[in-house]
Write an enzyme that holds these catalytic residues in place. Structure first.
Site, PDB file in Angstrom:
ATOM      1  N   SER A 148       0.825  -1.212   0.000  1.00 19.08           N
ATOM      2  CA  SER A 148       0.000   0.000   0.000  1.00 19.08           C
ATOM      3  C   SER A 148       0.858   1.260   0.000  1.00 19.08           C
ATOM      4  O   SER A 148       0.545   2.241  -0.690  1.00 19.08           O
ATOM      5  CB  SER A 148      -0.940   0.003   1.215  1.00 19.08           C
ATOM      6  OG  SER A 148      -1.890  -1.039   1.125  1.00 19.08           O
ATOM      7  N   GLY A 377      -6.461  -5.192  -3.362  1.00 19.87           N
ATOM      8  CA  GLY A 377      -6.955  -4.529  -2.157  1.00 19.87           C
ATOM      9  C   GLY A 377      -5.915  -3.597  -1.562  1.00 19.87           C
ATOM     10  O   GLY A 377      -6.230  -2.475  -1.132  1.00 19.87           O
ATOM     11  N   ASP A 378      -4.658  -4.054  -1.542  1.00 18.81           N
ATOM     12  CA  ASP A 378      -3.575  -3.206  -1.040  1.00 18.81           C
ATOM     13  C   ASP A 378      -3.432  -1.962  -1.905  1.00 18.81           C
ATOM     14  O   ASP A 378      -3.185  -0.858  -1.393  1.00 18.81           O
ATOM     15  CB  ASP A 378      -2.248  -3.970  -1.052  1.00 18.81           C
ATOM     16  CG  ASP A 378      -2.269  -5.211  -0.181  1.00 18.81           C
ATOM     17  OD1 ASP A 378      -3.097  -5.264   0.757  1.00 18.81           O
ATOM     18  OD2 ASP A 378      -1.476  -6.130  -0.439  1.00 18.81           O
ATOM     19  N   ALA A 379      -3.583  -2.134  -3.212  1.00 19.53           N
ATOM     20  CA  ALA A 379      -3.455  -1.006  -4.136  1.00 19.53           C
ATOM     21  C   ALA A 379      -4.571   0.004  -3.921  1.00 19.53           C
ATOM     22  O   ALA A 379      -4.348   1.219  -3.969  1.00 19.53           O
ATOM     23  CB  ALA A 379      -3.458  -1.507  -5.580  1.00 19.53           C
ATOM     24  N   GLY A 382      -3.676   1.998  -1.037  1.00 16.20           N
ATOM     25  CA  GLY A 382      -2.588   2.909  -1.377  1.00 16.20           C
ATOM     26  C   GLY A 382      -3.074   4.143  -2.108  1.00 16.20           C
ATOM     27  O   GLY A 382      -2.664   5.274  -1.795  1.00 16.20           O
TER      28      GLY A 382
END
Length: 424
Positions: A148, A377-379, A382
């Site tokens: 992220s 999901g992390d992106a 971020g």
């Protein structure tokens, strides 16, 4: 009813002092059912509210008044021109992803599920060696929080905007992570463990789904003393936004406690992610969330994690909007109301603020463009955090998150092109 409306009116008048332009007083009404929450009739000006429970019947109804905030308002955040002073700090478990496309048979062999994440146990250890022998194996800088922060730095395109803390080993894999952060523009303040190897994550890709199995190794040895050291604590104090994925709760609850308390003291934002169902199903890990929640300003998760939270709380509902609403209403120790952001894959993202729900669209892609959902999901987080750092509205933050996620799923692993096309 009148007293309730008047109290809310005074609250919004107070909040108007925090925005860059006056509130647009556009009243609209929506019924609230005491058994089921917002029932979704009418057109509230904060966005359409989904039904907050399994039905409409039962209970009495009353009406609440909502006022529309200008879409360009920045609430408590500094203007974009001060991005250099709006540092973003991530604290988490740095991992080197060992990623490969595999068949369903490998998932079954190691009793893994698509779309899930677990900590590796003894029976999973042969998996890592098996993956490394595959001809299509890739090594990618990973770990949810680190992903992220790397994406946020990419979206911001500003020097010295992001910092990351975690523990790695003094080995070649650790050097790979250092080089990756340096190349991405993230300032890495790693604690190095000379006796333990750098953590790795087996990333099994089946079609567009993935299953994650993690050997924390050195990542498991992060100590609060590292972030509390004089030099590193200055970074914590200077950060306007601090973010940790829920996985960090398995490693350093003390670091979560100290960082969240500091942001409460200095007026910064503390953000956290539910991250995986098992974190809520294991009592010691769930306890970290429960204890930290009063200090959490932004809580992220997906629909599966939200439903798992509800199950562990015996809320007896699977309605994601209703669950997000209740999460946003868990008492806060801060004057700022908690924002809960729940992604739902290709379905709209649900955002709940102080019990008010809004849905924001995501970017849908044709199936032929989907390469790897690992890190999507992390992106999203971020991109969203990048918007927070720039002082953007929730709508703009969601747009940034949706763009970042759409870019990442078109590539293998949490990787991205040299520069984003997105403009804040």
């Amino acid at each position: 009813r009148a007293r309730t409306c008047w109290r809310r009116l005074k609250l919004f008048c107070f909040l108007s002092k925090s925005v860059s332009s006056p509130l647009s007083f556009t009243p609209s009404f929506t019924p609230f059912n005491h058994h089921h929450g917002f029932v979704g009739h009418g057109q509230p000006s904060l966005g359409h509210l989904r039904r907050g429970g399994p039905g409409h019947a039962g209970g009495s109804s009353c009406f609440f008044v909502f006022f529309k905030l200008p879409s360009h308002s920045s609430m408590d955040f500094e203007p974009p021109s001060r991005v250099a002073n709006m540092a973003l700090l991530g604290m988490g478990n740095p991992l080197l992803d060992i990623s490969a496309e595999v068949g369903q048979d490998m998932l079954e062999k190691y009793k893994l599920l698509p779309g899930n994440a677990i900590l590796a146990e003894k029976e999973h250890q042969p998996l890592f060696e098996e993956l490394q022998k595959l001809p299509n194996v890739q090594y990618i800088a990973g770990g949810a929080t680190q992903n992220s922060i790397r994406v946020a730095q990419w979206m911001l395109q500003e020097a010295n905007a992001t910092t990351y803390m975690g523990c790695i080993g003094s080995d070649e894999n650790g050097n790979k992570l250092k080089k990756a952060c340096e190349a991405d523009g993230v300032k890495a303040l790693y604690l190095e463990d000379k006796s333990t190897p750098t953590g790795t994550c087996a990333t099994l890709i089946v079609g567009i789904e993935r299953s994650l199995c993690t050997n924390l190794d050195a990542a498991n040895n992060y100590k609060v003393d590292h972030c509390k050291s004089a030099e590193n604590w200055k970074v914590v104090e200077a950060a306007k936004v601090v973010y940790s994925a829920g996985f960090f709760a398995t490693v350093s609850p003390d670091s979560i406690k100290e960082a969240s308390k500091q942001k409460a003291a200095d007026g910064g934002l503390y953000c956290m992610n539910l991250s995986a169902p098992f974190l809520m199903q294991v009592p010691p890990f769930k306890a970290v969330f429960t204890e930290t929640m009063p200090l959490v300003d932004f809580l992220f998760g997906n629909e599966t994690e939200a439903r798992t939270w509800a199950e562990t709380e015996s809320w007896d509902t699977t309605d994601v909007a209703f669950i997000a609403t209740r999460l946003s209403l868990i008492p806060s120790a801060k004057s700022r109301k908690r924002t809960v952001v729940i992604t739902q894959g290709c379905d709209p993202t649900i955002v709940a603020i102080n019990g008010h729900v809004t849905e924001y669209p995501v970017l849908t892609l044709p199936k032929e463009k989907l390469v790897d959902t690992n890190g999507a999901g992390d992106a999203y987080v971020g991109g969203f955090l990048a918007g927070l750092v720039k002082g953007k509205s929730i709508e703009e933050c969601c747009k940034a998150g949706a763009y970042a996620a759409a870019e990442i799923v078109q590539r293998s692993g949490c990787t991205f092109p040299p520069k984003p096309d997105f403009k804040f």
